[in-house]
Design an enzyme around this catalytic site. Structure first.
Site, PDB file in Angstrom:
ATOM      1  N   TYR A 180       0.839  -1.187   0.000  1.00  0.00           N
ATOM      2  CA  TYR A 180       0.000   0.000   0.000  1.00  0.00           C
ATOM      3  C   TYR A 180       0.885   1.251   0.000  1.00  0.00           C
ATOM      4  CZ  TYR A 180      -3.670  -3.396   0.600  1.00  0.00           C
ATOM      5  OH  TYR A 180      -4.511  -4.462   0.394  1.00  0.00           O
ATOM      6  N   ARG A 329      -6.657 -15.172  10.684  1.00  0.00           N
ATOM      7  CA  ARG A 329      -7.695 -16.142  10.322  1.00  0.00           C
ATOM      8  C   ARG A 329      -8.245 -16.933  11.512  1.00  0.00           C
ATOM      9  NH1 ARG A 329      -4.193 -19.421   7.256  1.00  0.00           N
ATOM     10  NH2 ARG A 329      -2.630 -18.283   8.429  1.00  0.00           N
ATOM     11  N   TYR A 356     -15.070 -12.006   2.831  1.00  0.00           N
ATOM     12  CA  TYR A 356     -15.399 -10.687   2.285  1.00  0.00           C
ATOM     13  C   TYR A 356     -16.855 -10.570   1.860  1.00  0.00           C
ATOM     14  CZ  TYR A 356     -10.318 -10.945   2.041  1.00  0.00           C
ATOM     15  OH  TYR A 356      -9.000 -11.127   2.344  1.00  0.00           O
TER      16      TYR A 356
END
Length: 384
Positions: A180, A329, A356
């Site tokens: 990012y 997770r 998602y």
């Protein structure tokens, strides 16, 4: 070495200005449940974070956009509008009601933004992110941030940090990882600038360091953390000599802000979208973060580490280090993860297909171990 049930994972520790009672941390997990038009977290998010809060435990929020122009991912929340701040306040209140702590991960996408959702796809340079199976000509056009743009984005980070504190967060984590915007400045894979923001390590560090310094000044350095992913390959990243870049980067941050709350490093789990073997195996293949940890500890800060840890490997790791262990997770499918780890209770397997999706399924409908009634009631069950 005999590893006890609790291990050092359940020894108290202070992280900057944040006192904790254990070292099991919720990773910043993108779940894409926010309003796609406004970036306001959903009502479901209140319950999601409340479920995963524990007395003296630390949660790191999902990546949260610092400004409209820094976004470009549908369903990701922001912290730049009054409505977003108000909803986050409900979330932080829910976490605090259980004695938990929560920091807001400040996020800007940069060159990986969806061009249909932003007027300009910004980047460290004009180098595009070319996805698998895509030709360079098909990749979205990237506009290089000018020095004035960089100054404006630094202001976005500062205002977002102030907004996070207003929303009740205990601190912020500056997202400098995973390809990012800030990571794009750090790495030569995405930064071929020839001005004062490119080329040498000092130049490539200039903007990310300005962000750390400005945010620290705005809200207090002991409420600021930094995330980095030295060994990651996600979104086209990975230096030829990653430690040669990220050890100096960590040292630069620590020299500028010796009281920074923590540095959070992602281990060498290669792809966040794929399952992989447990952390210890990957460390042998991809190198390790020991030298970065050593620099952080020597400076008196805290080291958080993520990367495919299991109950067993997390306990073993904390017998040898003072790290906080960040779980992703497993925390999705086990809202009571700290209690399960402490008591060696089996973990519920996660369902990747719901990571998602937009509703409660796979988000807030995972039961705790006690809600299941007993270990025998868990089906399927897996000790991870």
């Amino acid at each position: 070495m005999t590893v006890t049930a609790a291990s050092r994972l359940f020894e108290p520790i202070t992280v900057g200005a944040i006192p904790l009672k254990h070292r099991v941390v919720l990773a910043p997990l993108t779940r894409l449940r926010a309003n796609k038009e406004t970036g306001v977290p959903s009502d479901l998010a209140i319950e999601y974070y409340r479920q995963r809060a524990s007395d003296g435990g630390l949660l790191i929020s999902e990546g949260t956009m610092i400004a409209q122009e820094a976004g470009g991912m549908p369903g990701a929340p922001g912290v730049h509008s009054k409505e977003q701040i108000s909803k986050w306040k409900e979330i932080t209140d829910a976490v605090h009601s259980k004695g938990g702590k929560i920091v807001c991960q400040l996020w800007a996408l940069g060159r990986v933004a969806d061009p249909s959702l932003v007027s300009t796809v910004w980047g460290a340079s004009t180098l595009p992110f070319v996805q698998d199976g895509q030709s360079p000509s098909e990749a979205p056009k990237v506009t290089q941030l000018t020095p004035k743009d960089i100054e404006r984005f630094t202001g976005h980070y500062v205002q977002a940090a102030k907004n996070a504190i207003e929303a009740g967060f205990d601190g912020v984590e500056v997202h400098g990882a995973n390809g990012y915007l800030l990571d794009q400045f750090l790495q030569s894979k995405s930064n071929n600038r020839t001005d004062e923001y490119g080329g040498s390590l000092e130049n490539r560090f200039r903007f990310p360091l300005a962000v750390i310094n400005a945010v620290s000044k705005a809200i207090g350095v002991e409420r600021v953390g930094l995330r980095m992913s030295p060994l990651g390959t996600f979104q086209g990243m990975r230096e030829d000599d990653p430690i040669g870049v990220f050890l100096p980067w960590a040292q630069t941050v620590l020299a500028a802000q010796p009281k920074i709350a923590y540095i959070h490093a992602v281990g060498p789990r290669p792809e966040g979208l794929k399952d992989a073997d447990e952390y210890d195996t990957l460390m042998l293949v991809s190198g390790n973060l020991d030298v970065i940890r050593d620099a952080v500890v020597k400076a008196g800060s805290r080291f958080l580490i993520a990367g495919g840890f299991t109950t067993k490997s997390a306990k073993a790791h904390t017998e040898q280090t003072d790290d906080l262990i960040v779980f992703g997770r497993p925390f999705i499918a086990n809202p009571d993860l700290p209690e399960r780890i402490k008591n060696d209770w089996p973990l519920t397997p996660y369902d990747r297909s719901t990571f998602y999706t937009p509703d409660a399924h796979g988000y807030t409908d995972y039961p705790t171990y006690k809600e299941e009634g007993s270990q025998d009631a868990l089906a399927p069950k897996a000790v991870l």
